[in-house]
Every structure is written in structure tokens, then in C-alpha cells.
Design a protein around this motif. Structure first.
Motif, PDB file in Angstrom:
ATOM      1  N   GLU A   1       0.843  -1.193   0.000  1.00 33.07           N
ATOM      2  CA  GLU A   1       0.000   0.000   0.000  1.00 33.07           C
ATOM      3  C   GLU A   1       0.882   1.248   0.000  1.00 33.07           C
ATOM      4  OE1 GLU A   1      -3.648   1.823  -0.256  1.00 33.07           O
ATOM      5  OE2 GLU A   1      -3.299  -0.346  -0.138  1.00 33.07           O
ATOM      6  N   GLY A   2       0.578   2.184  -0.886  1.00 29.99           N
ATOM      7  CA  GLY A   2       1.353   3.416  -0.962  1.00 29.99           C
ATOM      8  C   GLY A   2       2.434   3.396  -2.023  1.00 29.99           C
TER       9      GLY A   2
ATOM     10  N   LEU B   1       7.877   2.297  -9.155  1.00 23.04           N
ATOM     11  CA  LEU B   1       8.602   1.215  -9.818  1.00 23.04           C
ATOM     12  C   LEU B   1       9.384   1.743 -11.020  1.00 23.04           C
ATOM     13  CD1 LEU B   1       5.793  -1.503  -9.729  1.00 23.04           C
ATOM     14  CD2 LEU B   1       7.795  -1.387  -8.252  1.00 23.04           C
ATOM     15  N   CYS B   2       8.750   2.631 -11.778  1.00 26.23           N
ATOM     16  CA  CYS B   2       9.421   3.196 -12.952  1.00 26.23           C
ATOM     17  C   CYS B   2      10.567   4.122 -12.555  1.00 26.23           C
ATOM     18  CB  CYS B   2       8.415   3.940 -13.825  1.00 26.23           C
ATOM     19  SG  CYS B   2       7.302   2.850 -14.732  1.00 26.23           S
ATOM     20  N   ARG B   3      10.371   4.849 -11.474  1.00 23.42           N
ATOM     21  CA  ARG B   3      11.451   5.720 -10.997  1.00 23.42           C
ATOM     22  C   ARG B   3      12.698   4.910 -10.670  1.00 23.42           C
ATOM     23  NH1 ARG B   3      11.157   9.339  -5.426  1.00 23.42           N
ATOM     24  NH2 ARG B   3      13.110  10.481  -5.688  1.00 23.42           N
TER      25      ARG B   3
ATOM     26  N   ARG C   1      -3.636  -3.367  -7.694  1.00 23.38           N
ATOM     27  CA  ARG C   1      -4.342  -2.312  -6.976  1.00 23.38           C
ATOM     28  C   ARG C   1      -5.773  -2.135  -7.468  1.00 23.38           C
ATOM     29  NH1 ARG C   1      -0.725   1.411  -4.604  1.00 23.38           N
ATOM     30  NH2 ARG C   1      -2.579   2.321  -3.666  1.00 23.38           N
ATOM     31  N   PHE C   2      -6.103  -2.695  -8.653  1.00 23.04           N
ATOM     32  CA  PHE C   2      -7.486  -2.519  -9.129  1.00 23.04           C
ATOM     33  C   PHE C   2      -8.180  -3.837  -9.458  1.00 23.04           C
ATOM     34  CE2 PHE C   2      -4.788  -1.010 -12.805  1.00 23.04           C
ATOM     35  CZ  PHE C   2      -4.933  -2.120 -13.633  1.00 23.04           C
TER      36      PHE C   2
ATOM     37  N   ALA D   1      10.135  -2.407   0.015  1.00 22.30           N
ATOM     38  CA  ALA D   1       9.116  -1.489   0.538  1.00 22.30           C
ATOM     39  C   ALA D   1       9.763  -0.136   0.789  1.00 22.30           C
ATOM     40  CB  ALA D   1       8.535  -2.043   1.836  1.00 22.30           C
ATOM     41  N   LEU D   2       9.062   0.920   0.412  1.00 21.95           N
ATOM     42  CA  LEU D   2       9.630   2.250   0.554  1.00 21.95           C
ATOM     43  C   LEU D   2       8.604   3.211   1.107  1.00 21.95           C
ATOM     44  CD1 LEU D   2       9.861   4.009  -2.941  1.00 21.95           C
ATOM     45  CD2 LEU D   2       8.290   2.174  -2.419  1.00 21.95           C
ATOM     46  N   GLU D   3       9.079   4.303   1.647  1.00 20.97           N
ATOM     47  CA  GLU D   3       8.185   5.356   2.101  1.00 20.97           C
ATOM     48  C   GLU D   3       7.565   6.024   0.900  1.00 20.97           C
ATOM     49  OE1 GLU D   3      10.369   7.995   4.513  1.00 20.97           O
ATOM     50  OE2 GLU D   3      10.854   6.504   6.044  1.00 20.97           O
TER      51      GLU D   3
END
Length: 342
Positions: free
Chosen positions: A54-55, A61-63, A152-153, A337-339
Motif C-alpha cells: 500500500e502506498g 517502480l518506474c522511478r 491495486r485494481f 518497501a519504501l516510504e
């Protein structure tokens, strides 16, 4: 017919990124029924899915993929004059997520940045737009990012979609060069309801039925569409490029479904060894699955000619046939997992 041969370009590198979080479909038997899960694993071929926390978004991912690729290539940020973000999983309705990525990547204000709203066919379409921009002049280097987070969808209660889809992002660097790419692009909007999220946007902002906020898929219609449309697409692309089946080293299909891809390869007369698959452990991650398969399966120690094929939501389908030169960086990694990105 939307066909084009575009000279004067070169693929400088491709980078892909999937979430570190993995879900084993065979462990979902208690939730969805062991027989149903085994059926999805055996037919669709999806044993494992990489799913975002979540978030975390497609842009994240592209970044990550783009940062690794820019570092590997040694490109100065000011040298990138075009940034395309192909997605149907944007961070916002507005602004364009490409503008957000532009800031994150530290690109110049002389860089054009915009989104393309395409899904399963997005990789060849994105390459076409980037190649056309290079050919038109005014650009020397372009980043084409393609990311999706189908997890997510999807409706968690719908095993037909939840067990099929994973998440991924990609970054493809293109620049002016001596190569040529051939493209064939098609659309049949009459079939749009085969894959659709009915609610949430401005046609039905707040649907009465909450299920309309999740993906609906008509599996039989999508299967029939794919079997009807993709074999002629392969033949038309070969004819446009003046090549035979044996002239292409790899046919990289959107990783839609293992049964469908095997059927397509047989119907198109393609050697099985030239049709790589990654669906078993990265699932169907939408259009970026083409790039994921390219980075994970292509041997770039020698020059290779590849046909890249995307097909699905829209309904939309397209191809790109082009060379990948020896030594071209093909990078693949996982995002922990990242902020939430600021």
C-alpha cells in the motif's frame, strides 16, 4: 492501417523493476479453493506474483528502473529531452504522472513530459511515439517509462483476476542512431468492455456498485480477440520489415496467459525456443511484462532482432520489430518497501 518504418534510432538500454513482495498462488488454496488455484497455475501459468505494498505506485517502480538505467548509461539528466509515462495506473488524475517523474528524476525544464493512457499494448505504442519524436527532430534522447500495478485494481474476491496479475515498472532509453524499427498499431474500441473498470473516473465518479471500482474481465472475449488479432499482427510486422520468421531471434509477447501464448506461437509458426515466458514468477503485469521478459530473457552478448507484441485492454494491439545491439544494458531488479515518494 497504422504501419511505419522509422529509421535513425537506437535502443540504448532497458531496465525493469518489480516489487520485492511475492505471493505464491499455491498458498491461496484456502482462500479461493485448491482446485481453482491449481487451474489458474496450470492453465494461465502464474505460480508467483510480485505485488506492491500500500502506498507504492507504478511511478515508484518506474522511478527505480529509470534511476538504475540512467546511472548505468551515464546519461546527464539535461541530455534527456523527452519523458513518456505509459500507464493506466497513474498517481493522480492530474497532474500527469510524467510531470511528477520529471521532478523525481531531476530532468531539465527543456524536457517534454506527458502520459499515454494505454495498458497491455502500451510498450510497442510507447516505443512508436518515442521513435517518432526522435525522427521528427529536436530530440536526441528520450526515456519511455511503462508501469502498471494491476494488483491495486483487482477485486480480491475475484480469483480470475487476482491470481493472474502482478505489478511492474520499466524504463527504456532511446536515442538517435543508425537502427530502424517497424511498427504496426491497431485498435477496436467496440470491444472495450472486455477489460474495463466502469467506475471511479468521470463517466461514473461514485458508482452505486462498489464492484465497478475493480477490473472486470470477459475471459472468453479476450481469448477470442487475441487468437483472431495477434497472428495477423505477427505476419504484417514481418512483411513490413521485409523479414521472415527465422530472421527474428525472439518474439516477446505480453505475458497474458501461458496457454494463450503457447497457442499463439503454434498458430504463428514460431519456434518455442524463440518465445520466452516469464509469467510463471512475475505473472501478468500488464504492458510492462514485455519489458520484463526482454530484460530477463534476452541475451545481449550479440546483436539480436526482436519483435515486441502487446495486446489487450482497449481493445488495442501493436508490435515493434527492432534490433537490440550487443552490449545494450538490460537490467532487472526488485524494489523493497519504501516510504511514499514526496
Amino acid at each position: 492501417m497504422a504501419q511505419a518504418r522509422i529509421p535513425g534510432i537506437r535502443v540504448a538500454g532497458v531496465s525493469t523493476c518489480v516489487p520485492a513482495r511475492r505471493i505464491d498462488n499455491l498458498a491461496e488454496g484456502e482462500r479461493y479453493g485448491a482446485d481453482e488455484v491449481r487451474k489458474v497455475v496450470s492453465m494461465a501459468g502464474v505460480r508467483q506474483r510480485h505485488v506492491v505494498d500500500e502506498g507504492t505506485t507504478a511511478a515508484d517502480l518506474c522511478r527505480d528502473a529509470a534511476e538504475r538505467l540512467l546511472t548505468r548509461l551515464g546519461w546527464e539528466r539535461d541530455s534527456v529531452t523527452g519523458l513518456l509515462f505509459v500507464t493506466q495506473s497513474p498517481d493522480y488524475f492530474l497532474p500527469s504522472t510524467a510531470c511528477v517523474l520529471h521532478a523525481w528524476l531531476g530532468l531539465s525544464d527543456r524536457c517534454a513530459a506527458f502520459d499515454l493512457g494505454l495498458g497491455c499494448s502500451g510498450y510497442p505504442y510507447g516505443l512508436y511515439v518515442a521513435a517518432a519524436m526522435l525522427r521528427a527532430g529536436g530530440h536526441q534522447r528520450i526515456l519511455m517509462l511503462h508501469g502498471e500495478t494491476p494488483s491495486r485494481f483487482t477485486d480480491p474476491a475475484d480469483h480470475a483476476t487476482t491470481l493472474l496479475f502482478g505489478d511492474a515498472g520499466s524504463a527504456t532509453a532511446l536515442e538517435t542512431g543508425d537502427d530502424e524499427a517497424a511498427f504496426c498499431l491497431h485498435t477496436d474500441g467496440a470491444g472495450r468492455e472486455g477489460l474495463i473498470i466502469r467506475g471511479g473516473a468521470f463517466r461514473d465518479r461514485h458508482p452505486a456498485d462498489p464492484r465497478h471500482l475493480a477490473l472486470e474481465m470477459d475471459g472468453a472475449a479476450i481469448f477470442n480477440f487475441t487468437i483472431k488479432r495477434v497472428p495477423p499482427l505477427v505476419a504484417d510486422t514481418l512483411a513490413l520489415a521485409g523479414k521472415s520468421v527465422d530472421d527474428v531471434d525472439q518474439y516477446v509477447f505480453h505475458q497474458s496467459n501461458r496457454f494463450i501464448m503457447k497457442h499463439l506461437a503454434k498458430k504463428c509458426g514460431l519456434p518455442e525456443a524463440r518465445v520466452p515466458m516469464t509469467i510463471e514468477d512475475t505473472a501478468n503485469c500488464g504492458g510492462p511484462s514485455v519489458a520484463v521478459t526482454l530484460t530477463r530473457m534476452l541475451d545481449s552478448t550479440h546483436d539480436r532482432t526482436v519483435m515486441l507484441l502487446g495486446y489487450g485492454v482497449g481493445l488495442s494491439w501493436g508490435s515493434a520489430l527492432l534490433p537490440i545491439r550487443a552490449g545494450t544494458p538490460l537490467l532487472h531488479g526488485e524494489l523493497a518497501a519504501l516510504e511514499a515518494s514526496a
